[in-house]
Motif scaffolding. Structure first.
Motif, PDB file in Angstrom:
ATOM      1  N   ASN A  89      14.005  39.033 -13.019  1.00  0.00           N
ATOM      2  CA  ASN A  89      12.584  39.386 -12.865  1.00  0.00           C
ATOM      3  C   ASN A  89      12.425  40.653 -12.012  1.00  0.00           C
ATOM      4  O   ASN A  89      11.560  41.482 -12.276  1.00  0.00           O
ATOM      5  N   LYS A 107      10.429  23.534 -26.262  1.00  0.00           N
ATOM      6  CA  LYS A 107      10.614  22.265 -25.552  1.00  0.00           C
ATOM      7  C   LYS A 107       9.697  21.209 -26.176  1.00  0.00           C
ATOM      8  O   LYS A 107       8.666  21.541 -26.737  1.00  0.00           O
ATOM      9  N   ARG A 121       8.880  29.981  -6.150  1.00  0.00           N
ATOM     10  CA  ARG A 121       9.717  28.947  -6.769  1.00  0.00           C
ATOM     11  C   ARG A 121      10.234  28.016  -5.676  1.00  0.00           C
ATOM     12  O   ARG A 121      10.439  28.435  -4.530  1.00  0.00           O
ATOM     13  N   GLY A 145       5.246  34.512 -23.135  1.00  0.00           N
ATOM     14  CA  GLY A 145       5.851  35.830 -22.907  1.00  0.00           C
ATOM     15  C   GLY A 145       6.509  35.881 -21.555  1.00  0.00           C
ATOM     16  O   GLY A 145       6.816  34.844 -20.959  1.00  0.00           O
ATOM     17  N   LEU A 146       6.704  37.111 -21.074  1.00  0.00           N
ATOM     18  CA  LEU A 146       7.436  37.285 -19.818  1.00  0.00           C
ATOM     19  C   LEU A 146       6.586  36.910 -18.608  1.00  0.00           C
ATOM     20  O   LEU A 146       5.416  37.313 -18.506  1.00  0.00           O
ATOM     21  N   LEU A 147       7.208  36.205 -17.687  1.00  0.00           N
ATOM     22  CA  LEU A 147       6.523  35.815 -16.456  1.00  0.00           C
ATOM     23  C   LEU A 147       6.041  37.040 -15.670  1.00  0.00           C
ATOM     24  O   LEU A 147       4.932  37.044 -15.135  1.00  0.00           O
ATOM     25  N   PHE A 149       0.701  30.541 -19.573  1.00  0.00           N
ATOM     26  CA  PHE A 149       1.142  31.847 -20.076  1.00  0.00           C
ATOM     27  C   PHE A 149       2.208  31.673 -21.133  1.00  0.00           C
ATOM     28  O   PHE A 149       2.856  30.632 -21.225  1.00  0.00           O
ATOM     29  N   GLY A 167       5.994  27.261 -13.984  1.00  0.00           N
ATOM     30  CA  GLY A 167       6.850  26.111 -14.276  1.00  0.00           C
ATOM     31  C   GLY A 167       6.387  25.375 -15.508  1.00  0.00           C
ATOM     32  O   GLY A 167       5.430  25.790 -16.177  1.00  0.00           O
ATOM     33  N   SER A 168       7.086  24.259 -15.786  1.00  0.00           N
ATOM     34  CA  SER A 168       6.703  23.429 -16.929  1.00  0.00           C
ATOM     35  C   SER A 168       5.705  22.358 -16.496  1.00  0.00           C
ATOM     36  O   SER A 168       4.816  21.986 -17.273  1.00  0.00           O
TER      37      SER A 168
HETATM   38  O1  PNS Z   1       9.728  24.384 -14.538  1.00  0.00           O
HETATM   39  P1  PNS Z   1      10.788  25.275 -15.112  1.00  0.00           P
HETATM   40  O2  PNS Z   1      11.115  24.840 -16.532  1.00  0.00           O
HETATM   41  O3  PNS Z   1      11.995  25.337 -14.238  1.00  0.00           O
HETATM   42  O4  PNS Z   1      10.199  26.780 -15.183  1.00  0.00           O
HETATM   43  C1  PNS Z   1      10.942  27.830 -15.774  1.00  0.00           C
HETATM   44  C2  PNS Z   1      10.069  29.108 -15.892  1.00  0.00           C
HETATM   45  C3  PNS Z   1       8.755  28.807 -16.574  1.00  0.00           C
HETATM   46  C4  PNS Z   1       9.805  29.643 -14.520  1.00  0.00           C
HETATM   47  C5  PNS Z   1      10.904  30.147 -16.707  1.00  0.00           C
HETATM   48  O5  PNS Z   1      11.393  29.543 -17.861  1.00  0.00           O
HETATM   49  C6  PNS Z   1      10.105  31.389 -17.078  1.00  0.00           C
HETATM   50  O6  PNS Z   1       9.695  32.144 -16.237  1.00  0.00           O
HETATM   51  N1  PNS Z   1       9.865  31.589 -18.389  1.00  0.00           N
HETATM   52  C7  PNS Z   1       9.057  32.680 -18.905  1.00  0.00           C
HETATM   53  C8  PNS Z   1       9.848  33.648 -19.759  1.00  0.00           C
HETATM   54  C9  PNS Z   1      10.512  34.700 -18.895  1.00  0.00           C
HETATM   55  O7  PNS Z   1       9.881  35.465 -18.212  1.00  0.00           O
HETATM   56  N2  PNS Z   1      11.856  34.684 -18.924  1.00  0.00           N
HETATM   57  C10 PNS Z   1      12.662  35.565 -18.125  1.00  0.00           C
HETATM   58  C11 PNS Z   1      12.771  35.011 -16.697  1.00  0.00           C
HETATM   59  S1  PNS Z   1      14.295  35.423 -16.036  1.00  0.00           S
END
Ligand code: PNS
Length: 171
Positions: free
Chosen positions: A111, A47, A93, A77-79, A75, A14-15
């Motif tokens: 994901n 942001k 989440r 890049g991709l989660l 992190f 998250g943020s």
């Molecule tokens: O607190 P938030 O802003 O709702 O969190 C959003 C978050 C960090 C979970 C999402 O933006 C994310 O996973 N970003 C990383 C980039 C990524 O993997 N994007 C594809 C996910 S579908």
């Protein structure tokens, strides 16, 4: 489907700008469900956060120190790649209301497509926190409203300091 790993590691991304009591409630629930929970802050240059990633990590560390199996990370890049780097098989989440669901479903399915071995788990925080968001907390606090009970006390103190820094700069 891959077999269940001996230890389940979950990432709570998250943020967290800043962490609220709703987030903390979810962390507490996650720490009971998973062997290890990593709360990870997205480094998002696009942001304009109120607190830097380092400040947010400090705040998170202050409030999760009571939970031995919870750690804090960040992190970019991709989660799902971040999850794989930690051998995590769960993305945690929170869902507050139906309005959260649509976007969360999209993210979870994307994901899953990117890394089918990683499952998204949704938890509901205590209903007392269901209306809280970091954005609203910042807005209400900035306009002089009372936010006690919505964020941890250390976070409220930091918000107060940040606001007075900004007012001094603007003066
Ligand atoms: O607190 P938030 O802003 O709702 O969190 C959003 C978050 C960090 C979970 C999402 O933006 C994310 O996973 N970003 C990383 C980039 C990524 O993997 N994007 C594809 C996910 S579908």
């Amino acid at each position: 489907m891959p077999p269940k790993p001996p230890k389940v590691i979950a990432i709570y991304p998250g943020s967290f700008d800043p962490i609220t009591n709703g987030h903390l409630d979810l962390i507490q629930r996650g720490s009971r469900l998973f062997d290890r929970l990593i709360v990870s802050i997205l480094r998002n240059e696009s942001k304009q956060p109120l607190f830097s990633v380092e400040e947010r990590m400090e705040m998170l560390r202050e409030v999760v120190q009571a939970y031995a199996n919870v750690q804090v990370d960040c992190f970019d890049g991709l989660l799902v790649d971040h999850a794989a780097a930690h051998s995590a098989t769960v993305l945690l989440r929170g869902i507050r209301a139906i309005s959260d669901y649509e976007f969360e479903l999209q993210m979870a399915l994307m994901n899953r497509r990117l890394r089918p071995g990683v499952e998204t788990v949704f938890l509901m925080s205590n209903e007392a926190y269901s209306f809280i968001s970091s954005r609203l907390v910042k807005e209400v606090f900035g306009l002089g409203g009372n936010i006690s009970g919505l964020v941890p006390a250390t976070v409220e103190a930091r918000l107060r300091r940040r606001l007075s820094q900004r007012q001094t700069k603007g003066a």
